[in-house]
Design an enzyme around this catalytic site. Structure first.
Site, mmCIF file in Angstrom:
data_model
loop_
_atom_site.group_PDB
_atom_site.id
_atom_site.type_symbol
_atom_site.label_atom_id
_atom_site.label_comp_id
_atom_site.label_asym_id
_atom_site.label_seq_id
_atom_site.Cartn_x
_atom_site.Cartn_y
_atom_site.Cartn_z
ATOM 1 N N SER A 19 1.408 -0.853 -0.020
ATOM 2 C CA SER A 19 -0.521 0.013 0.561
ATOM 3 C C SER A 19 0.687 1.450 -0.060
ATOM 4 C CB SER A 19 -0.901 -0.387 1.310
ATOM 5 O OG SER A 19 -1.939 1.427 1.364
ATOM 6 N N CYS A 22 3.488 7.353 2.911
ATOM 7 C CA CYS A 22 4.007 8.510 2.993
ATOM 8 C C CYS A 22 5.493 7.729 3.624
ATOM 9 C CB CYS A 22 3.185 9.533 3.315
ATOM 10 S SG CYS A 22 2.013 10.197 2.141
ATOM 11 N N GLN A 96 1.831 5.274 -7.105
ATOM 12 C CA GLN A 96 0.106 6.515 -6.800
ATOM 13 C C GLN A 96 0.159 7.938 -6.732
ATOM 14 O OE1 GLN A 96 -1.156 7.543 -2.293
ATOM 15 N NE2 GLN A 96 -2.797 5.758 -3.111
ATOM 16 N N TYR A 179 -7.938 14.224 0.406
ATOM 17 C CA TYR A 179 -7.236 14.959 0.022
ATOM 18 C C TYR A 179 -7.931 15.418 -1.218
ATOM 19 C CZ TYR A 179 -3.212 13.051 2.877
ATOM 20 O OH TYR A 179 -2.465 12.831 3.699
ATOM 21 N N ARG A 321 1.156 -0.968 7.139
ATOM 22 C CA ARG A 321 2.578 -1.162 9.165
ATOM 23 C C ARG A 321 2.715 -2.692 8.472
ATOM 24 N NH1 ARG A 321 -1.707 3.157 9.811
ATOM 25 N NH2 ARG A 321 -1.066 4.709 10.762
#
Length: 353
Positions: A19, A22, A96, A179, A321
């Protein structure tokens, strides 16, 4: 989970995706050795899809001054090196594409996450569908006018062209987490009265224009994903029913997979987080809109992930994570599930059994 998946002309070796996460580790948008090791190690670790973090299509579309970027040609060479390494180790590299909207010009989490002034490397103005700040401490954004919207749409298309030149195999358009594109979708953040606001059809217009512009620069044989926040978790906000309707529309304009996350439109929302809490969104989108879906969010155990795929709740599991904790999770999962994992030859001596 370890069965191959073919989307258009790309065959993925399993159903495990990295995934976008950032890293807040770029200068002027450039990828560097951190990104090479971070992304490359997940390919070595056995994932089938390795996506970059949210990558800004314009400089002012960054979440933070340290975000990865794809707004100029000079960004391409290092990304191409990274993507070659990922491909050479059996995974499909992807990017992405993102614009942070009213959440732009903020600090990295370990720097507090608040607004960054121009003196500190931030920028003004920031843009959104409407002049509504994210929180009381946030900058009041400027509402995009028609020419501003057209500029952003073109920026996504130009970014897609650069991603193609860099050698990626997947593009994911970021329309989640509060966003810019999600801001246009949600009634909580879009109070426009023109053709980009009000009705459902108007609020999805900008995302659809971005998808069509990106598809115009992205080869027909390569997959195009869209990440959405399937629910705002707020009364009067975007709903899973809206998401199913949107997925139906996106399927008709050549989107291949909906990556189903949630939340992020407004602060202070109580989200009932638990293992696999967003999987039902992926299941409904998959079954009701007839499009491939990806499940994400607190997916940590091999049996849990495998069950999601086996029971038809999603076509792909995206891990975040857990892959930071263990870049080699797919290899461990294969061992635990008694499946043949994609072990690199250099590590084959470590295989169990």
């Amino acid at each position: 989970m370890f069965s191959p998946l073919r989307i258009r002309q790309v065959t993925f070796r399993n159903r495990i995706g990295v995934s976008p996460m950032c890293e807040y580790s770029s200068e002027d948008g450039f990828a560097n050795d951190w990104h090479f090791v971070h992304l490359g190690s997940r390919a070595v670790g056995g994932a089938a899809m390795v996506l970059t973090e949210a990558t800004a299509v314009t400089a002012e579309g960054r979440i933070s001054p340290e975000d990865l970027g794809i707004w100029k040609d000079e960004h391409i060479p290092m990304l191409a090196r990274i993507f070659r390494f990922i491909s050479d180790h059996g995974a499909a590299p992807g990017m992405q594409l993102a614009h942070a909207g009213r959440k732009a010009s903020t600090a990295a989490p370990w720097k507090g996450g608040g607004p960054v002034s121009e003196a500190e490397g931030g920028w003004r103005p920031i843009f959104a569908p409407s002049r509504v700040p994210f929180s009381a401490n946030s900058i009041v954004p400027e509402a995009l006018d028609a020419s501003g919207i057209a500029h952003v749409v073109r920026a996504f298309a130009q970014a897609a062209k650069r991603v193609r030149e860099a050698g990626a195999k997947i593009i994911e358009i970021h329309s989640a987490h509060g966003y810019l594109l999600h801001e246009f979708l949600s009634p909580l953040t879009n109070s426009r009265t023109d053709c980009y606001g009000g009705s459902f059809e108007n609020r999805i217009r900008m995302l659809c224009e971005v998808v069509q512009a990106v598809r115009g620069e992205w080869p027909s044989g390569l997959p195009l994903f869209v990440r959405i926040s399937a629910s705002d978790w707020v009364e009067g906000g975007w709903t899973i029913e809206d998401s199913v309707g949107l997925a139906n529309q996106l399927r008709q304009i050549d989107v291949d997979l909906i990556d189903c996350s949630s939340g992020g439109a407004v602060p202070g929302v109580a989200i009932p987080m638990a293992p696999g809490y967003q999987v039902p969104f992926a299941e409904r989108v998959r079954n009701e809109a007839g499009i491939l879906s990806g499940a994400v969010g607190m997916i940590t155990e091999p049996q849990q992930a495998d069950t999601i795929i086996r029971t038809g709740q999603a076509d792909v599991v995206f891990l975040a994570r857990e892959l930071l904790r263990d870049p080699y999770w797919p290899l461990r999962a294969a061992d635990e599930l008694h499946q043949e994992g994609p072990w690199p030859i250099q590590y084959s001596r470590a295989k169990r059994g």
